[in-house]
Write a protein that holds these residues in place. Structure first.
Motif, PDB file in Angstrom:
ATOM      1  N   PRO A  72       4.119 -16.378 -10.327  1.00 47.39           N
ATOM      2  CA  PRO A  72       4.249 -15.981 -11.549  1.00 47.39           C
ATOM      3  C   PRO A  72       3.188 -16.016 -12.521  1.00 47.39           C
ATOM      4  CG  PRO A  72       5.866 -17.392 -10.850  1.00 47.39           C
ATOM      5  CD  PRO A  72       4.713 -17.673  -9.749  1.00 47.39           C
ATOM      6  N   GLU A  73       2.033 -16.603 -12.373  1.00 43.76           N
ATOM      7  CA  GLU A  73       1.010 -16.703 -13.223  1.00 43.76           C
ATOM      8  C   GLU A  73      -0.331 -15.831 -12.693  1.00 43.76           C
ATOM      9  OE1 GLU A  73       1.719 -20.057 -11.814  1.00 43.76           O
ATOM     10  OE2 GLU A  73       3.529 -20.166 -13.146  1.00 43.76           O
ATOM     11  N   LYS A  74      -0.502 -15.804 -11.296  1.00 43.36           N
ATOM     12  CA  LYS A  74      -1.696 -15.122 -10.914  1.00 43.36           C
ATOM     13  C   LYS A  74      -1.361 -14.505  -9.527  1.00 43.36           C
ATOM     14  CE  LYS A  74      -2.677 -19.594  -8.858  1.00 43.36           C
ATOM     15  NZ  LYS A  74      -3.528 -20.877  -9.165  1.00 43.36           N
ATOM     16  N   ILE A  75      -2.535 -13.892  -9.330  1.00 41.13           N
ATOM     17  CA  ILE A  75      -2.447 -12.860  -8.052  1.00 41.13           C
ATOM     18  C   ILE A  75      -3.747 -13.548  -7.208  1.00 41.13           C
ATOM     19  CG2 ILE A  75      -2.790 -10.537  -7.091  1.00 41.13           C
ATOM     20  CD1 ILE A  75      -1.525  -9.574  -9.549  1.00 41.13           C
ATOM     21  N   ILE A  76      -3.463 -14.032  -6.024  1.00 43.00           N
ATOM     22  CA  ILE A  76      -4.796 -14.379  -5.289  1.00 43.00           C
ATOM     23  C   ILE A  76      -5.048 -13.523  -4.196  1.00 43.00           C
ATOM     24  CG2 ILE A  76      -5.320 -16.243  -3.838  1.00 43.00           C
ATOM     25  CD1 ILE A  76      -3.498 -18.139  -5.087  1.00 43.00           C
ATOM     26  N   LEU A  77      -5.951 -12.852  -4.071  1.00 45.57           N
ATOM     27  CA  LEU A  77      -6.502 -12.159  -2.924  1.00 45.57           C
ATOM     28  C   LEU A  77      -7.473 -12.762  -2.167  1.00 45.57           C
ATOM     29  CD1 LEU A  77      -7.359  -8.783  -5.177  1.00 45.57           C
ATOM     30  CD2 LEU A  77      -5.337  -9.257  -4.051  1.00 45.57           C
ATOM     31  N   ASN A  78      -7.023 -12.996  -0.990  1.00 50.43           N
ATOM     32  CA  ASN A  78      -7.989 -13.575  -0.076  1.00 50.43           C
ATOM     33  C   ASN A  78      -8.751 -12.639   1.177  1.00 50.43           C
ATOM     34  OD1 ASN A  78      -9.141 -15.557   1.538  1.00 50.43           O
ATOM     35  ND2 ASN A  78      -7.151 -16.466   2.344  1.00 50.43           N
ATOM     36  N   ILE A  79      -9.877 -12.565   0.972  1.00 49.56           N
ATOM     37  CA  ILE A  79     -10.618 -11.575   1.874  1.00 49.56           C
ATOM     38  C   ILE A  79     -10.852 -12.384   3.269  1.00 49.56           C
ATOM     39  CG2 ILE A  79     -12.785 -10.482   2.277  1.00 49.56           C
ATOM     40  CD1 ILE A  79     -13.245 -10.629  -0.798  1.00 49.56           C
ATOM     41  N   GLY A  81     -12.129 -12.443   7.440  1.00 46.72           N
ATOM     42  CA  GLY A  81     -12.964 -11.726   8.254  1.00 46.72           C
ATOM     43  C   GLY A  81     -14.240 -12.337   8.302  1.00 46.72           C
ATOM     44  N   ASP A  82     -15.457 -11.699   8.844  1.00 45.00           N
ATOM     45  CA  ASP A  82     -16.702 -12.157   8.558  1.00 45.00           C
ATOM     46  C   ASP A  82     -17.457 -11.707   7.408  1.00 45.00           C
ATOM     47  OD1 ASP A  82     -16.435 -13.358  11.318  1.00 45.00           O
ATOM     48  OD2 ASP A  82     -17.049 -11.646  12.334  1.00 45.00           O
ATOM     49  N   GLY A  83     -18.691 -12.330   7.259  1.00 41.81           N
ATOM     50  CA  GLY A  83     -19.454 -11.913   5.986  1.00 41.81           C
ATOM     51  C   GLY A  83     -19.087 -12.809   4.766  1.00 41.81           C
ATOM     52  N   GLY A  84     -18.478 -13.751   5.046  1.00 40.90           N
ATOM     53  CA  GLY A  84     -18.125 -14.755   3.861  1.00 40.90           C
ATOM     54  C   GLY A  84     -19.331 -15.357   3.156  1.00 40.90           C
ATOM     55  N   GLY A  85     -20.411 -15.626   3.577  1.00 39.91           N
ATOM     56  CA  GLY A  85     -21.687 -16.019   3.338  1.00 39.91           C
ATOM     57  C   GLY A  85     -22.114 -15.054   2.139  1.00 39.91           C
ATOM     58  N   LEU A  86     -22.036 -13.823   2.654  1.00 35.95           N
ATOM     59  CA  LEU A  86     -22.559 -12.719   1.679  1.00 35.95           C
ATOM     60  C   LEU A  86     -21.801 -12.471   0.636  1.00 35.95           C
ATOM     61  CD1 LEU A  86     -24.432  -9.952   1.139  1.00 35.95           C
ATOM     62  CD2 LEU A  86     -22.784  -8.779   2.385  1.00 35.95           C
ATOM     63  N   LEU A  87     -20.471 -12.545   0.786  1.00 36.51           N
ATOM     64  CA  LEU A  87     -19.414 -12.337  -0.198  1.00 36.51           C
ATOM     65  C   LEU A  87     -19.367 -13.625  -1.114  1.00 36.51           C
ATOM     66  CD1 LEU A  87     -16.452 -10.967   1.634  1.00 36.51           C
ATOM     67  CD2 LEU A  87     -17.872  -9.667   0.028  1.00 36.51           C
ATOM     68  N   LYS A 114      -1.963 -10.605 -15.333  1.00 35.67           N
ATOM     69  CA  LYS A 114      -1.992 -11.768 -14.545  1.00 35.67           C
ATOM     70  C   LYS A 114      -3.443 -12.066 -14.042  1.00 35.67           C
ATOM     71  CE  LYS A 114       2.396 -11.876 -12.356  1.00 35.67           C
ATOM     72  NZ  LYS A 114       3.084 -11.856 -11.075  1.00 35.67           N
ATOM     73  N   MET A 115      -3.821 -13.258 -14.039  1.00 34.63           N
ATOM     74  CA  MET A 115      -5.296 -13.671 -13.709  1.00 34.63           C
ATOM     75  C   MET A 115      -5.346 -13.220 -12.125  1.00 34.63           C
ATOM     76  SD  MET A 115      -8.132 -14.717 -14.399  1.00 34.63           S
ATOM     77  CE  MET A 115      -9.420 -15.592 -14.423  1.00 34.63           C
ATOM     78  N   ILE A 116      -6.525 -12.669 -11.556  1.00 34.60           N
ATOM     79  CA  ILE A 116      -6.516 -12.588 -10.249  1.00 34.60           C
ATOM     80  C   ILE A 116      -7.719 -13.161  -9.622  1.00 34.60           C
ATOM     81  CG2 ILE A 116      -7.273 -10.667  -8.618  1.00 34.60           C
ATOM     82  CD1 ILE A 116      -6.045  -8.601 -10.738  1.00 34.60           C
ATOM     83  N   ILE A 117      -7.600 -13.954  -8.787  1.00 34.96           N
ATOM     84  CA  ILE A 117      -8.484 -14.768  -8.210  1.00 34.96           C
ATOM     85  C   ILE A 117      -8.716 -14.401  -6.902  1.00 34.96           C
ATOM     86  CG2 ILE A 117      -8.779 -17.143  -7.264  1.00 34.96           C
ATOM     87  CD1 ILE A 117      -6.841 -18.076  -9.439  1.00 34.96           C
ATOM     88  N   ILE A 118     -10.087 -14.091  -6.625  1.00 38.52           N
ATOM     89  CA  ILE A 118     -10.564 -13.794  -5.244  1.00 38.52           C
ATOM     90  C   ILE A 118     -11.430 -15.018  -4.350  1.00 38.52           C
ATOM     91  CG2 ILE A 118     -12.231 -12.249  -3.901  1.00 38.52           C
ATOM     92  CD1 ILE A 118     -11.687 -10.257  -6.136  1.00 38.52           C
ATOM     93  N   ASP A 119     -10.677 -15.101  -3.111  1.00 40.42           N
ATOM     94  CA  ASP A 119     -11.362 -16.122  -2.354  1.00 40.42           C
ATOM     95  C   ASP A 119     -11.521 -15.621  -1.046  1.00 40.42           C
ATOM     96  OD1 ASP A 119     -12.081 -18.616  -1.694  1.00 40.42           O
ATOM     97  OD2 ASP A 119      -9.921 -19.536  -1.680  1.00 40.42           O
ATOM     98  N   THR A 120     -12.473 -16.150  -0.371  1.00 37.18           N
ATOM     99  CA  THR A 120     -12.715 -15.959   0.927  1.00 37.18           C
ATOM    100  C   THR A 120     -12.943 -17.477   1.960  1.00 37.18           C
ATOM    101  OG1 THR A 120     -13.906 -14.657   2.591  1.00 37.18           O
ATOM    102  CG2 THR A 120     -15.123 -15.469   0.779  1.00 37.18           C
ATOM    103  N   GLU A 121     -12.639 -17.586   2.993  1.00 38.54           N
ATOM    104  CA  GLU A 121     -12.713 -18.841   3.780  1.00 38.54           C
ATOM    105  C   GLU A 121     -12.495 -19.945   3.100  1.00 38.54           C
ATOM    106  OE1 GLU A 121     -16.758 -18.540   5.317  1.00 38.54           O
ATOM    107  OE2 GLU A 121     -16.545 -16.938   6.246  1.00 38.54           O
ATOM    108  N   ALA A 122     -11.423 -20.049   2.201  1.00 40.11           N
ATOM    109  CA  ALA A 122     -10.996 -21.167   1.672  1.00 40.11           C
ATOM    110  C   ALA A 122     -11.982 -21.654   0.586  1.00 40.11           C
ATOM    111  CB  ALA A 122     -10.331 -22.361   2.601  1.00 40.11           C
ATOM    112  N   TYR A 123     -13.005 -20.785   0.141  1.00 41.55           N
ATOM    113  CA  TYR A 123     -14.426 -21.270  -0.641  1.00 41.55           C
ATOM    114  C   TYR A 123     -13.808 -22.113  -2.103  1.00 41.55           C
ATOM    115  CZ  TYR A 123     -18.132 -21.367  -3.737  1.00 41.55           C
ATOM    116  OH  TYR A 123     -19.359 -21.788  -4.675  1.00 41.55           O
TER     117      TYR A 123
END
Length: 176
Positions: A72-79, A81-87, A114-123
């Motif tokens: 209800p408060e946010k949208i979480i986009l989880n990338i 795959g590989d390339g996590g260090g670059l991202l 809504k606040m959008i949060i982008i994450d990759t590899e549970a960073y």
């Protein structure tokens, strides 16, 4: 009162010409707008955000799927795959920059913001755990030495995590 004479203007060099180039506009494909318009405002933001992020990643040369989780408060986009260090970049700067751009585009279309949060590899979770650990260690050191402790420059979100980690310790005070 004498009026100072105007300085003669210098001719524009190549550096000035480069700065005066028009900025690129962010374009949301018509197909995305049409699909999003059919759905409710909440789903529209999530879909626009997901497709915009996937497009950015493709332009960066990364073929990574993006999973969407909506609360209800946010949208979480989880990338995924590989390339996590670059991202992620240094201290999450690249991830924060991607998050900023996606927030601007998704919330520009209207509807519920809504606040959008982008994450990759549970960073984000790992970073929070390391900051809480740092805060606890620093708190123990300050109690032991009875001298103020400091941490280096931090992003506002990271400072907030430090403050929250130490807020229930009555013998410590935190300030930014």
């Amino acid at each position: 009162v004498p009026v100072p004479a105007e300085k003669p203007r210098r001719e524009a060099g190549p550096a000035k010409e480069q700065r005066e180039q028009p900025r690129a506009a962010v374009i949301i494909p018509d197909a995305v707008r049409e699909q999003a318009a059919e759905k409710s405002g909440e789903a529209m933001g999530a879909q626009v955000a997901q497709q915009f992020l996937e497009g950015l990643l493709q332009k960066m040369g990364l073929e990574c799927p993006v999973a969407v989780e909506e609360t209800p408060e946010k949208i979480i986009l989880n990338i995924q795959g590989d390339g996590g260090g670059l991202l992620i970049g240094k201290r999450g700067q690249n991830l924060d920059a991607l998050q900023y751009m996606v927030n601007k585009v998704a919330n520009k279309t209207g509807g519920d913001r809504k606040m959008i949060i982008i994450d990759t590899e549970a960073y984000r979770k790992r970073r929070e755990e390391s900051l809480v650990s740092l805060a606890e260690k620093l708190g123990e050191k300050v109690k032991r030495t009875r001298k103020a402790g400091t941490v280096g420059h931090m992003h506002a979100h990271d400072r907030g995590i430090i403050h929250l980690a130490l807020q229930y310790d009555e013998s410590l005070t935190t300030k930014s």
